[in-house]
Write an enzyme that holds these catalytic residues in place. Structure first.
Site, PDB file in Angstrom:
ATOM      1  CB  SER A 155      -0.965  -0.042   1.189  1.00 31.69           C
ATOM      2  OG  SER A 155      -2.001   0.889   1.048  1.00 31.69           O
ATOM      3  CG  ASP A 294      -6.693  -2.210  -3.915  1.00 31.77           C
ATOM      4  OD1 ASP A 294      -7.055  -1.136  -3.397  1.00 31.77           O
ATOM      5  OD2 ASP A 294      -5.510  -2.615  -3.902  1.00 31.77           O
ATOM      6  CG  HIS A 324      -5.971  -2.039  -0.183  1.00 37.49           C
ATOM      7  ND1 HIS A 324      -4.983  -1.711  -1.088  1.00 37.49           N
ATOM      8  CD2 HIS A 324      -5.575  -1.507   0.999  1.00 37.49           C
ATOM      9  CE1 HIS A 324      -4.044  -1.022  -0.478  1.00 37.49           C
ATOM     10  NE2 HIS A 324      -4.378  -0.883   0.791  1.00 37.49           N
TER      11      HIS A 324
END
Length: 354
Positions: A155, A294, A324
């Site tokens: 991320s 995501d 995600h």
């Protein structure tokens, strides 16, 4: 948790990210040495504050614990630059797995967090930590092979890892070159916050569009004006218009990811980590993980396309059932099979390419 954070901020009790930080606190452990993995703390030279990180390595005398030269993975945690810590249990477990299965030394950097420390503080901390670790005497102390070092992150950590890889290859006189970069559902651009994946997954749990936009805006500033502009994808400055070519998803996004939409230029352009194609060609081989569910899916897909176009060796693993943050869910009661599959694929790639 999102509702509670919004409500707390509305009442003036505690700011949004302060409430969200509770997630980090609940996941935090005290990484400790066990019979196979030794965990120590490293203090990196810094200016005016104490920059710390963790080191996971095999216990001497145990399997993989000899002083032969080993791989190293510099892993940068996610959390939207505002949350997170390498001391969270999922990161600790992942580091231990890499030590045991790869005979690797794993290094983390506890970088400062926004909004208290906005851009560029998190990147500066990470870069300073990486440069320190790449010193000959430090590599020798941990018996690391200087030709087998990767930078990785998930991320926002993937964003920092990609930025570190770009910055290092531009650094004059840099003696140690990264062999690989591994970016796990990375956030890579704030130029267009209305890509097909942002639209498709705007209400998806874990990382809805509103939260990702908030992360981006608070990474830059606590001024709520930017957040409101980013929510409508109208946060641009005219002088940044030339950057839009980096997120032209009509050319960088395969048709299967466009959802039948034709590419349209966003009304926004924010300063983001956008390198010219020529600056990408010297980057190390890359592993890019993306998930269908995501908002950041298209960030990773477009970057994989651009890297390949620049001649970089890229392995792109897309998970059609992925979401995600999935890699964080490997421990009961949130123990998902896809998280284990992602982890095994990631570690397997490092085994073969590092």
């Amino acid at each position: 948790m999102f509702f509670q954070a919004d409500f707390s901020e509305l009442l003036g009790l505690k700011d949004y990210m302060g409430v969200m930080m509770l997630i980090t606190v609940m996941e935090t452990v005290a990484p400790a040495t066990d019979r196979r993995v030794r965990v120590t703390e490293e203090v990196f030279p810094s200016r005016g504050w104490e920059l710390r990180g963790g080191v996971w390595e095999a216990v001497p005398g145990q399997q993989g614990g000899s002083r032969e030269l080993r791989r190293a993975v510099i892993y940068l945690h996610g959390g939207g630059w505002c949350l997170g810590s390498s001391r969270m249990e999922p990161y600790d477990l992942l580091a231990r797995k890499m030590v045991v299965e790869l005979n690797a030394v794993v290094i983390s950097v506890e970088y400062r967090l926004a909004p208290a420390h906005p851009f560029p503080a998190p990147f500066e901390d990470v870069y300073r930590g990486v440069r320190y670790f790449l010193r000959d005497r430090v590599l020798a102390r941990f018996s690391v092979d200087p030709t087998r070092i990767a930078v990785s992150g998930d991320s926002a950590g993937g964003n920092l890892a990609a930025a570190v890889a770009q910055k290092l290859q531009q650094e004059p006189g840099q003696q140690v070159a990264l062999k690989a970069q591994a970016l796990l559902y990375p956030v890579l651009q704030a130029l267009d916050l209305n890509t097909p994946s942002y639209r498709q997954n705007q209400d998806m749990p874990i990382l809805p569009r509103t939260l990702m936009v908030r992360f981006w805006s608070e990474y830059f500033t606590s001024d709520k004006t930017l957040f409101r502009a980013m929510m409508t994808n109208s946060h641009n400055r005219p002088e940044d218009a030339h950057l839009l070519k980096f997120v032209n998803w009509s050319s960088h996004l395969p048709e299967s990811f466009r959802g039948g939409r034709a590419g349209t230029a966003p009304r926004a352009a924010a300063a983001a980590a956008a390198a010219e194609d020529g600056g990408l060609r010297l980057l190390p081989k890359a592993y890019i993980l993306t998930c269908e569910y995501d908002v950041l899916r298209d960030d990773g897909v477009m970057y994989a396309t651009r890297l390949r176009g620049a001649g970089v060796n890229v392995t792109h693993r897309h998970y059609a059932a992925g979401f995600h943050g999935a890699l964080m869910f490997t421990v009961w009661p949130a123990d998902f099979q896809i998280a284990h599959r992602m982890t095994e694929d990631y570690v397997s790639w490092l085994r073969e390419n590092l």
